[in-house]
Design an enzyme around this catalytic site. Structure first.
Site, mmCIF file in Angstrom:
data_model
loop_
_atom_site.group_PDB
_atom_site.id
_atom_site.type_symbol
_atom_site.label_atom_id
_atom_site.label_comp_id
_atom_site.label_asym_id
_atom_site.label_seq_id
_atom_site.Cartn_x
_atom_site.Cartn_y
_atom_site.Cartn_z
ATOM 1 N N GLN A 27 0.689 -1.282 0.012
ATOM 2 C CA GLN A 27 -0.048 -0.045 -0.158
ATOM 3 C C GLN A 27 0.868 1.373 0.025
ATOM 4 O OE1 GLN A 27 -2.402 -0.806 3.379
ATOM 5 N NE2 GLN A 27 -0.468 -1.384 4.563
ATOM 6 N N ASP B 41 -9.127 -4.082 13.913
ATOM 7 C CA ASP B 41 -8.847 -2.671 13.663
ATOM 8 C C ASP B 41 -8.621 -2.721 12.011
ATOM 9 O OD1 ASP B 41 -8.358 -0.161 13.675
ATOM 10 O OD2 ASP B 41 -6.752 -0.555 15.232
ATOM 11 N N THR C 158 -8.473 -1.801 7.850
ATOM 12 C CA THR C 158 -8.585 -0.901 6.757
ATOM 13 C C THR C 158 -10.064 -1.217 6.233
ATOM 14 O OG1 THR C 158 -7.417 -2.415 5.446
ATOM 15 C CG2 THR C 158 -6.221 -0.585 5.997
HETATM 16 N N1 SAM Z 1 -8.620 3.245 12.393
HETATM 17 C C1 SAM Z 1 -8.464 2.539 11.128
HETATM 18 C C2 SAM Z 1 -9.702 2.941 10.202
HETATM 19 O O1 SAM Z 1 -11.020 2.873 10.699
HETATM 20 O O2 SAM Z 1 -9.526 2.926 8.793
HETATM 21 C C3 SAM Z 1 -7.688 1.288 10.884
HETATM 22 C C4 SAM Z 1 -6.416 1.605 11.291
HETATM 23 S S1 SAM Z 1 -5.249 0.528 11.012
HETATM 24 C C5 SAM Z 1 -3.791 1.216 10.534
HETATM 25 C C6 SAM Z 1 -5.397 -0.625 9.766
HETATM 26 C C7 SAM Z 1 -4.374 -1.621 9.414
HETATM 27 O O3 SAM Z 1 -5.035 -2.845 9.136
HETATM 28 C C8 SAM Z 1 -3.417 -1.109 8.432
HETATM 29 O O4 SAM Z 1 -2.040 -1.023 9.161
HETATM 30 C C9 SAM Z 1 -3.383 -2.483 7.632
HETATM 31 O O5 SAM Z 1 -1.924 -2.650 6.980
HETATM 32 C C10 SAM Z 1 -3.873 -3.530 8.377
HETATM 33 N N2 SAM Z 1 -4.644 -4.792 7.441
HETATM 34 C C11 SAM Z 1 -5.169 -4.523 6.409
HETATM 35 N N3 SAM Z 1 -5.488 -5.722 5.924
HETATM 36 C C12 SAM Z 1 -5.038 -6.718 6.806
HETATM 37 C C13 SAM Z 1 -5.023 -8.082 6.969
HETATM 38 N N4 SAM Z 1 -5.547 -8.762 5.833
HETATM 39 N N5 SAM Z 1 -4.495 -8.697 8.067
HETATM 40 C C14 SAM Z 1 -3.927 -7.961 9.104
HETATM 41 N N6 SAM Z 1 -3.649 -6.571 8.896
HETATM 42 C C15 SAM Z 1 -4.278 -5.872 7.988
#
Ligand code: SAM
Length: 288
Positions: free
Chosen positions: A37, A162, A164
């Site tokens: 990303q 939590d 994306t």
């Molecule tokens: N508070 C935020 C929102 O509502 O958009 C979410 C924040 S947090 C940074 C989201 C995280 O999910 C990201 O760091 C991303 O890399 C992670 N992520 C996305 N897909 C994922 C997956 N399949 N497994 C684990 N983590 C994942």
């Protein structure tokens, strides 16, 4: 030219087909692509430091407390005896920070797919994790959360998604098979909560999650909080359990909150209960 290039000096979110949000970039702190990303971290005079992934706002230092407090303290205080917590995603560290504020929580496993989000957040957004990554109770796993829940035989009192939004790597975290596997990670009486978008703009996503939750949990609903940087109305958090955490009374929540010694800026036991009161249009999406 993409929408994000239309307004120089602005970060334009391109999540929704018919609606744009723009944040003025005061100072760009970081802008690069990982294998998964595009990560940008910049300063905005109103919101503070802003983290975007693929041009979608993830968190801002100005309003992150609302999201993190509500997705951590609602399930933990409703449960009342949470010792083991699983966080899927959460790379900025804000969710781990809030969960670890509960001294009664003995162990947190956080499964994040992109190590770079963690590293950059620690460098540029240190108030998000506020030391959580150094807490000996935290076990950090760099992996796809969907693969983790499908394979692990460990059990948790609380599972927090939590994530994306359901695009790119996050898409796997909104599927029926993921929710079913996440449910099997729950200990007896455990609670699953999810980031479920802004219902006014992402209603289909909420309805889809709630259909699955209704099929697999005896208590399935969502609760709400208004987070300014997730624009378009209140945000929904999915709630699913086969236990009685959803029945905790105001008196019980007040007693648990006091015993936990928390000082919060958004969460209160009253807000906790009120967050489950759904406006008609959201109730219809939940029941749809
Ligand atoms: N508070 C935020 C929102 O509502 O958009 C979410 C924040 S947090 C940074 C989201 C995280 O999910 C990201 O760091 C991303 O890399 C992670 N992520 C996305 N897909 C994922 C997956 N399949 N497994 C684990 N983590 C994942």
């Amino acid at each position: 030219m993409s929408e994000s290039d239309l307004l120089p000096g602005w970060a334009v979110e391109t999540l929704h087909g018919n609606y744009l949000q723009g944040l003025r970039i005061g100072h760009m702190l970081y802008d690069s692509e990982t294998a998964l990303q595009r990560i940008r971290i910049f300063e905005n005079k109103t919101f503070g430091q802003v983290l975007t992934l693929d041009n979608i706002v993830q968190t801002t230092t100005g309003d992150e407390f609302i999201y993190h407090e509500m997705l951590a303290h609602v399930p933990i205080l409703a449960h009342g005896e949470a010792k083991r917590v699983l966080i899927i995603g959460g790379g900025d560290g804000g969710m781990a920070r809030e969960v670890l504020r509960h001294v009664s929580v003995e162990h947190v496993t956080m499964v994040e797919i992109d190590r770079t989000v963690i590293e950059l957040s620690r460098t540029y957004l240190p108030t998000l994790s506020a030391g959580a990554f150094d807490d000996p109770r935290l076990d950090l796993v760099i992996a796809d959360g969907a693969a983790f829940v499908a394979e692990t035989d460990r059990r948790f009192d609380i599972v927090i998604i939590d994530s994306t939004d359901p695009v790119g790597a996050g898409e796997a975290l909104f599927t029926k098979s993921f929710y079913a596997a996440a449910k099997t990670c729950l200990a007896k009486g455990g609670v699953l909560v999810t980031q479920n978008g802004v219902p006014f703009l992402q209603g289909a996503e909420l309805t889809s999650t709630m259909r699955t939750f209704r099929a697999i949990f005896s208590d399935a609903t969502c609760y709400l909080a208004t987070v300014p940087s997730y624009s378009g109305g209140p945000m929904a958090f999915g709630w699913g359990t086969d236990g009685d955490a959803g029945k905790a009374s105001l008196e019980t929540l007040r007693a648990r909150y006091q015993a936990a010694g928390l000082r919060t800026r958004y969460y209160t036991p009253e807000v906790h209960l009120g967050a489950f009161a759904l406006p008609g249009y959201i109730r219809d999406l939940v029941e749809g």
